[in-house]
Motif scaffolding. Structure first.
Motif, PDB file in Angstrom:
ATOM      1  N   UNK A  89     -55.921 -79.603 -42.190  1.00 26.16           N
ATOM      2  CA  UNK A  89     -55.654 -80.541 -43.289  1.00 26.16           C
ATOM      3  C   UNK A  89     -56.005 -79.858 -44.604  1.00 26.16           C
ATOM      4  N   UNK A  90     -57.159 -79.197 -44.626  1.00 25.87           N
ATOM      5  CA  UNK A  90     -57.560 -78.490 -45.841  1.00 25.87           C
ATOM      6  C   UNK A  90     -56.632 -77.309 -46.119  1.00 25.87           C
ATOM      7  N   UNK A  91     -56.240 -76.594 -45.051  1.00 28.97           N
ATOM      8  CA  UNK A  91     -55.335 -75.449 -45.239  1.00 28.97           C
ATOM      9  C   UNK A  91     -54.013 -75.894 -45.841  1.00 28.97           C
ATOM     10  N   UNK A  92     -53.485 -77.041 -45.367  1.00 29.29           N
ATOM     11  CA  UNK A  92     -52.210 -77.551 -45.896  1.00 29.29           C
ATOM     12  C   UNK A  92     -52.357 -78.037 -47.344  1.00 29.29           C
ATOM     13  N   UNK A  93     -53.520 -78.589 -47.668  1.00 31.57           N
ATOM     14  CA  UNK A  93     -53.756 -79.013 -49.066  1.00 31.57           C
ATOM     15  C   UNK A  93     -53.742 -77.804 -49.999  1.00 31.57           C
ATOM     16  N   UNK A  94     -54.347 -76.703 -49.558  1.00 30.94           N
ATOM     17  CA  UNK A  94     -54.313 -75.482 -50.369  1.00 30.94           C
ATOM     18  C   UNK A  94     -52.887 -74.958 -50.494  1.00 30.94           C
ATOM     19  N   UNK A  95     -52.106 -75.077 -49.421  1.00 35.45           N
ATOM     20  CA  UNK A  95     -50.709 -74.627 -49.460  1.00 35.45           C
ATOM     21  C   UNK A  95     -49.926 -75.411 -50.514  1.00 35.45           C
ATOM     22  N   UNK A  96     -50.242 -76.713 -50.650  1.00 34.51           N
ATOM     23  CA  UNK A  96     -49.551 -77.553 -51.625  1.00 34.51           C
ATOM     24  C   UNK A  96     -50.023 -77.268 -53.058  1.00 34.51           C
ATOM     25  N   UNK A  97     -51.290 -76.863 -53.202  1.00 37.84           N
ATOM     26  CA  UNK A  97     -51.862 -76.654 -54.537  1.00 37.84           C
ATOM     27  C   UNK A  97     -51.672 -75.227 -55.052  1.00 37.84           C
ATOM     28  N   UNK A  98     -51.553 -74.254 -54.133  1.00 38.93           N
ATOM     29  CA  UNK A  98     -51.499 -72.843 -54.543  1.00 38.93           C
ATOM     30  C   UNK A  98     -50.112 -72.277 -54.231  1.00 38.93           C
TER      31      UNK A  98
END
Length: 543
Positions: free
Chosen positions: A208-217
């Motif tokens: 979940x955190x990895x996907x959030x970073x994918x969306x933000x970066x």
């Protein structure tokens, strides 16, 4: 509802239902045809084989009775003899079906109600199938929805075209949701069940955190920066390892963003979870040292076979390296996949001294030398009697204070000790009834034969029944902690490759397999590895 109902109206109903439920129009028309068939059977008899066809363009309904061509007619309602069939259709054969058109009919109230139930059931099944097909492809993605209700701490989420559940243990600790709240979560499982597809969401999953970073970066989404691994203690702290494929881009800086804007967006979504962004390294020692940030590391000692590492830190850095309730070292272990032992410099020094004293004592007893000679040998790096016995004599004679004669005498004493031990072990092996055949297996020693004998293995056939794990041991990861389980030959520092070679050799000798079987297995493994290395060209779109 009647068969003679307005044809245009029938198609309009099918279109409306298909749009509302997001299913194929043909499925709705097929459900209507099934309903008409059921209603017609109640009129003409349940034993009658009736087929209803609805023209999807005109809405015209055709009712037909089907008769199967058979040798001996047992049921006039569903069968027809070959002789009679040929009168109607000269080329008829056994197993063919002949159709008789049936006149239009009016549905009674009960028949209409029954037809409605059939349509509703078929449409519901189609809707569930559509939902499952839609969401099973979203496993591994983030979805947004609205909180529909909260039941016993579990959050039921309305995704628009379906319902999902965030179980209480998949919610970040201390966060609460109410009816109507917007929620984002990670789809980690979709199951087809009798009551419809069950969509399971998580806000604690590391991805979940990895996907959030994918969306933000953007650099992560574009593939310039890769997330190597993630470890989380949900709601408290997390570590994420990143590496850049472009030497000009700093992976940590890109993830942090201008004034921390990118990482702060992720932190806010995760209810203030503190995130350590770690630069990944192909060198295990460097990566592990990085993962223990913010603690400083003085020295590392790796055991690559056991995937275990000893990390030595200054005394004042111990609490920082371990973290509150062991959090920092636990997350570092999850992130790197290594078991990490934290030692202070003082503890490491004490351990070295204990090991030195243990080896010195062994050399004194086995070689019948005084303490000074034993300590000299231990300080020169000799770890076992076997090393002393079979090393090049010059390595011993070159030690200060030793000459060739002394070296020769020490080596002879070492060999005598080994021979004496070997004789005792062989006597024990024979007493256990272990077959001499086992000695022919690659890497097998008398001490190993005693160990397997004590485990109840005495013949080649017995040994062939071992799995590699039984010999070399295995590891299991549970709740972020790695547990090691010893095998029969674990005390002998046997590798998995050596254990496998022993088992294969035993099975060949026992006739359980052939060289051709091994050759075929090797080819199969090579093919699977080649497939695994083939890059996947598909790219997941952004949410």
């Amino acid at each position: 509802m009647a068969v003679s109902a307005n044809r245009l109206e029938l198609l309009q109903i099918a279109d409306a239902v298909a749009r509302e439920k997001s299913i194929d129009r043909e499925i709705v028309i097929s459900a209507m045809a099934d309903a008409i068939q059921k209603a017609a059977r109640s009129r003409y008899g349940q034993e009658t084989n009736i087929r209803a066809d609805i023209n999807s363009k005109t809405g015209e309904i055709k009712l037909q009775r089907l008769l199967e061509v058979v040798d001996n007619v047992e049921d006039d309602a569903t069968q027809i003899s070959l002789e009679d069939a040929k009168k109607r259709k000269p080329d008829a054969e056994i197993g063919d079906f002949l159709s008789d058109p049936l006149p239009p009919m009016e549905f009674g109230r009960i028949a209409a109600q029954s037809a409605k139930q059939v349509i509703v059931q078929k449409v519901r099944e189609a809707e569930r199938d559509h939902q499952y097909e839609e969401y099973k492809d979203k496993v591994g993605e983030i979805v947004s929805g609205t909180v529909k209700r909260v039941e016993y701490g579990n959050v039921i989420v309305d995704l628009g075209r379906g319902e999902a559940i965030v179980r209480r243990d998949e919610l970040i600790p201390r966060e609460s949701f109410r009816y109507g709240d917007r929620i984002r979560a990670y789809v980690y499982d979709v199951r087809r069940e009798q009551r419809g597809p069950q969509i399971f969401l998580s806000r604690t999953h590391p991805q979940f955190m990895a996907k959030l970073f994918t969306m933000e970066v953007p650099e992560i989404y574009d593939g310039i920066i890769e997330i190597k691994s993630v470890a989380r203690d949900p709601g408290s702290r997390a570590k994420i390892a990143v590496v850049s494929r472009d030497g000009s881009i700093d992976p940590v800086g890109a993830c942090v963003g201008m004034r921390g804007s990118r990482v702060q967006a992720v932190v806010n979504e995760l209810q203030g979870e503190k995130i350590d962004i770690i630069p990944w390294s192909p060198d295990a020692a460097t990566f592990i040292v990085n993962s223990l940030q913010p603690a400083e590391v003085a020295k590392v000692v790796l055991d690559e076979d056991a995937e275990r590492i000893e990390v030595v830190v200054p005394d004042d850095q111990l609490s920082l390296a371990i973290g509150r309730r062991g959090q920092n070292v636990r997350l570092a272990s999850q992130l790197t996949g290594w078991d990490i032992d934290i030692l202070t410099e003082q503890e490491e020094s004490e351990n070295r001294q204990k090991e030195f004293a243990k080896r010195s004592k062994l050399f004194m007893e086995a070689l019948d030398v005084d303490e000074m000679v034993a300590q000299v040998l231990a300080s020169e790096g000799f770890a076992s009697i076997e090393e002393i016995a079979y090393v090049d004599p010059e390595e011993i004679s070159s030690i200060e204070g030793f000459d060739e004669e002394t070296a020769s005498e020490i080596q002879q004493r070492a060999k005598d000790f080994i021979d004496k031990q070997e004789a005792e072990l062989d006597k024990k092996r024979k007493k256990l009834g272990v077959s001499d055949e086992l000695r022919e297996l690659p890497g097998m020693t008398t001490a190993m034969m005693v160990a397997v004998g004590e485990d109840g293995v005495k013949t080649i056939e017995d040994f062939a029944g071992y799995a590699v794990d039984d010999l070399a041991g295995w590891r299991e990861r549970k709740d972020g902690e790695t547990q090691n389980f010893a095998g029969v030959l674990t005390p002998f520092d046997i590798s998995r490759a050596d254990a496998e070679a022993m088992v294969v050799a035993a099975r060949l000798k026992a006739g359980w397999m052939t060289e051709e079987d091994i050759h075929n297995e090797d080819h199969q493994e090579a093919d699977e590895e080649a497939k695994a290395e083939t890059p996947d060209e598909t790219e997941t779109p952004a949410e």
